[in-house]
Design an enzyme around this catalytic site. Structure first.
Site, PDB file in Angstrom:
ATOM      1  N   GLN A  21      35.821  18.992  -2.150  1.00 55.96           N
ATOM      2  CA  GLN A  21      35.787  19.413  -3.548  1.00 55.96           C
ATOM      3  C   GLN A  21      37.078  19.118  -4.290  1.00 55.96           C
ATOM      4  O   GLN A  21      38.149  18.998  -3.695  1.00 55.96           O
ATOM      5  CB  GLN A  21      35.497  20.917  -3.655  1.00 55.96           C
ATOM      6  CG  GLN A  21      36.561  21.805  -3.037  1.00 55.96           C
ATOM      7  CD  GLN A  21      36.265  23.280  -3.232  1.00 55.96           C
ATOM      8  OE1 GLN A  21      36.936  23.964  -4.011  1.00 55.96           O
ATOM      9  NE2 GLN A  21      35.275  23.787  -2.505  1.00 55.96           N
TER      10      GLN A  21
ATOM     11  N   GLU B  69      34.084  21.205  -8.461  1.00 55.23           N
ATOM     12  CA  GLU B  69      33.968  22.643  -8.650  1.00 55.23           C
ATOM     13  C   GLU B  69      34.518  23.007 -10.015  1.00 55.23           C
ATOM     14  O   GLU B  69      35.692  22.767 -10.310  1.00 55.23           O
ATOM     15  CB  GLU B  69      34.732  23.404  -7.568  1.00 55.23           C
ATOM     16  CG  GLU B  69      34.743  24.914  -7.790  1.00 55.23           C
ATOM     17  CD  GLU B  69      35.653  25.667  -6.826  1.00 55.23           C
ATOM     18  OE1 GLU B  69      35.992  26.831  -7.129  1.00 55.23           O
ATOM     19  OE2 GLU B  69      36.032  25.088  -5.787  1.00 55.23           O
TER      20      GLU B  69
ATOM     21  N   HIS C 149      43.303  12.542 -13.357  1.00 51.55           N
ATOM     22  CA  HIS C 149      41.947  12.418 -13.888  1.00 51.55           C
ATOM     23  C   HIS C 149      40.916  12.442 -12.765  1.00 51.55           C
ATOM     24  O   HIS C 149      41.265  12.363 -11.586  1.00 51.55           O
ATOM     25  CB  HIS C 149      41.794  11.101 -14.666  1.00 51.55           C
ATOM     26  CG  HIS C 149      42.055   9.870 -13.831  1.00 51.55           C
ATOM     27  ND1 HIS C 149      43.241   9.190 -13.874  1.00 51.55           N
ATOM     28  CD2 HIS C 149      41.272   9.206 -12.941  1.00 51.55           C
ATOM     29  CE1 HIS C 149      43.188   8.154 -13.043  1.00 51.55           C
ATOM     30  NE2 HIS C 149      41.998   8.154 -12.460  1.00 51.55           N
TER      31      HIS C 149
ATOM     32  N   GLU D 222      37.896   8.906 -16.296  1.00 53.11           N
ATOM     33  CA  GLU D 222      37.953   7.447 -16.303  1.00 53.11           C
ATOM     34  C   GLU D 222      36.558   6.857 -16.131  1.00 53.11           C
ATOM     35  O   GLU D 222      35.771   7.315 -15.293  1.00 53.11           O
ATOM     36  CB  GLU D 222      38.869   6.962 -15.182  1.00 53.11           C
ATOM     37  CG  GLU D 222      39.111   5.460 -15.188  1.00 53.11           C
ATOM     38  CD  GLU D 222      39.943   4.999 -14.010  1.00 53.11           C
ATOM     39  OE1 GLU D 222      40.371   3.834 -14.016  1.00 53.11           O
ATOM     40  OE2 GLU D 222      40.169   5.801 -13.073  1.00 53.11           O
TER      41      GLU D 222
END
Length: 395
Positions: free
Chosen positions: A85, A155, A183, A229
């Protein structure tokens, strides 16, 4: 078959690297096309051919020999750690779920609701287009699925009340001076068409595909201002998903510490790009399972670690990790392991400390370690624990 596959991989690996460099004072915002942003599909071959192809990918993927980072690389955390995650805090789940589900094609696979603590967690991932998900998020069945996945989920953490913008000014999305988090990224076949669709849906952009020096690559902004992105797949028409989650980028101070740490966490360094002022390191978790194909492995996200040269020589330099007062946004990345206590014993020997030990706090059996840059790394038992959340009712 092996020769054909090897030839195909050679073309993909060495024709796919393009790089964008944007400079924000001392924090360079760096991203790239990487080979693992190119999901592939291969004809079924023999097990021997697949095994040889996997070795060929690993051998060809790294531009330079990985010999300078062996000092801490002998230790491996037990219990088969897998990257599971990336956590971002969100102000309004209605807006964020609409963005990631409706626009980016992700599936909400589970929720953990803690009204006693005034927050709720939403877990989303990119499933293969032909995969049907019929579990109800928040149920035990969804929990069992979530805490056993081999892939990586996003998450989204919602603290109750933050959706009221009159009393909450928003989270810090990163990409300011000394911010560590950069990002998340998604792959698509056609960046221009995808961005046009996103713009028509009201999405704002940090960079559109035709802006700046690097054409054909974009940064959209999610509802909380996090950079997303949008990158072009090097092979079009192979993956049916319009988008797939492909990357999390974090900046690191010293690769000689960070790379061994994440290798110990079960990750493989599959590509390195070294330029004059910065280097990019691409890692994957559990690159090849016993029964999975190469295309399955390529479908998964990569962890991109960006090193701006010289930071390792500045004793006082430190990136913000996303959990400081006034700069909260990105929270942590997380790994599943078979045994949290055994994993933590091994992680402790690396000497970076813990934000929360496995038996600390009210939730036992779950830990948060620190990596060399002070990023929080959640350690979770594969299969899950009793989180004490309020369960949902089956539909």
């Amino acid at each position: 078959v092996q020769t054909q596959l090897s030839t195909m991989m050679t073309k993909i690996l060495f024709d796919s690297a393009s790089i964008l460099l944007l400079t924000l004072t001392r924090s360079e915002v760096v991203t790239s096309f990487s080979l693992l942003k190119t999901p592939l599909s291969f004809a079924t071959g023999t097990n021997r051919a697949k095994k040889n192809l996997r070795k060929d990918i690993k051998a060809r993927a790294t531009n330079t020999p990985d010999t300078e980072m062996t000092q801490e690389n002998s230790m491996t955390v037990p219990g088969r750690p897998t990257w599971q995650q990336t956590m971002l805090r969100i102000a309004d789940p209605v807006n964020s779920l609409a963005f990631y589900q409706d626009l980016m094609g992700m599936t909400l696979i589970d929720t953990l609701n803690f009204p006693q603590y005034n927050f709720k967690l939403y877990f989303l991932t990119t499933l293969h287009e032909d995969e049907t998900y019929d579990l109800t998020p928040g149920t035990q069945e969804a929990h069992d699925y979530m805490w056993s996945i081999e892939g990586t989920a996003l998450e989204l953490t919602h603290n109750y009340g933050t959706e009221d913008l009159d009393s909450f000014s928003g989270y810090h999305p990163g990409n300011q001076e000394k911010d560590g988090f950069g990002h998340v990224a998604f792959n698509t076949d056609d960046v221009y068409a995808a961005c046009e669709n996103l713009e028509k849906a009201g999405v704002a952009f940090q960079k559109k595909p035709d802006e700046g020096r690097m054409k054909g690559l974009a940064f959209a902004l999610d509802p909380d201002g996090y950079w997303v992105e949008i990158v072009r797949r090097q092979e079009q028409g192979i993956i049916p998903n319009y988008f797939n989650l492909s990357q999390t980028m974090m900046r690191i101070k010293d690769p000689s510490k960070s790379i061994p740490f994440y290798k110990a966490m079960g990750m493989e360094l599959i590509k390195k790009i070294e330029l004059d002022s910065f280097s990019l390191y691409f890692l994957v978790s559990s690159c090849f399972g016993a029964d999975e194909t190469v295309s399955d492995a390529m479908f998964r996200p990569v962890l991109e670690l960006t090193h701006n040269h010289g930071t390792e020589d500045d004793a006082d330099f430190k990136y913000y990790n996303g959990n400081e007062d006034g700069r909260q946004g990105f929270g942590h990345i997380g790994f599943l392991v078979d045994n949290v206590y055994e994993a933590c014993d091994a992680i402790r020997t690396m000497g970076y400390g813990f934000k929360k030990e496995a038996d600390g706090g009210s939730m036992k059996g779950l830990a948060f370690a620190y990596d060399p840059d002070g990023y929080a790394v959640e350690i979770i038992k594969r299969g899950g624990i009793d989180f004490g959340d309020v369960m949902s009712t089956k539909k």
